[in-house]
Design a protein around this motif. Sequence first.
Motif: not given
Length: 372
Positions: A263-267
């Motif tokens: 979530i933090g790195g991808g989204v």
Amino acid sequence: MSKLGTLGARLHHGEVGYDFVKNRKIWYGISILITITAILGLTVRGLHMGIEFQGGAVFNTPKNMSVSVAKAEEYAEEASGHDAIVQKLGNGSLRIQVSGIDTAQADKVSAQLASDLDVKETDVAGELVGPSWGEQIANKAWQGLGIFLILVVIYLALAFEWRMALAAFVALIHDITITVGIYALVGFEVTPGTVIGLLTILGYSLYDTVVVFDSLKEQTRDITKQTRWTYSEIANRSINSTLVRSINTTVVALLPVGGLLFIGGGVLGAGMLNDISLSLFVGLAAGAYSSIFIATPLVADLKEREPAMKALKKRVLAKRAQGGDASEPEDAAVSDDAYDDDTEDSAPAVVGPRSQPASRGRGRGRPSGKRR
């Protein structure tokens, strides 16, 4: 949740279970295959080292830039002639990393970036990063890793035995190799955060292993005084008795780390979180796998080579053959109520419920239970 709790209790008491030790060759093969893939990834692709380890420059642009990350990366690579990494920050500014350039090149790159991005040259703030700091971090990390492994082996050899220390050491090397190999295959940048993540997973990797080893140590006290179970069977019981606990602790640890990674790195695009979250995520998963499928089966393999354990195995199999149960697999998990008519072979080391045999002739003919 209640079903999971019931399953955990049944696993702990040996009522149900999976024979991990018997199928150990399958797990060894899977681990060898994954490890070879990781080593090939390191050999072919190599690690993408950050500017902290090879030197370079970092350029920060003004806020609310309309230029896309891909376009800014193209501009930076054309201006510098080196690979560039561009991250869009929360305020809309761009953070551009270019590795392998010196002060003179950095000034030219800064001017060219300002022209391409259509901003003032003074608005592009540049900062040089020398490779010496990254090298110091790496050297300290290797020193810390070496000291950690030595202390772990010594502690486990004293607290348990050298075979368990060797198995834990193999599991740690297994986890580190897989984690670094996946980093190479994925192509994530290696930063000081990555090094911190690698050092952090060592403790997590050992946690489940030590829990299983402690259970195994308790269950194998005075093991040669009984003829119900072999060492491998008791090792398998130890894995099953701690299985739900290992799964629970691993899942609880993976959830927040997975949130950072996906979530933090991808989204959300916070690329800096990928550095530490990927190493933590892969290391936690590999550590849980190695404690169940590698470390304890390896201890069982080493222990079964001892003359005392070989003799115990022969006695166990001979007794089963005499009891009409010779068809039972050698490494199969044996239920606790087996051979409950043999009181002298009760093994105090093996935990779990047992059916206690009634004394022969007790209470026969008289209410008081006394013999005539």
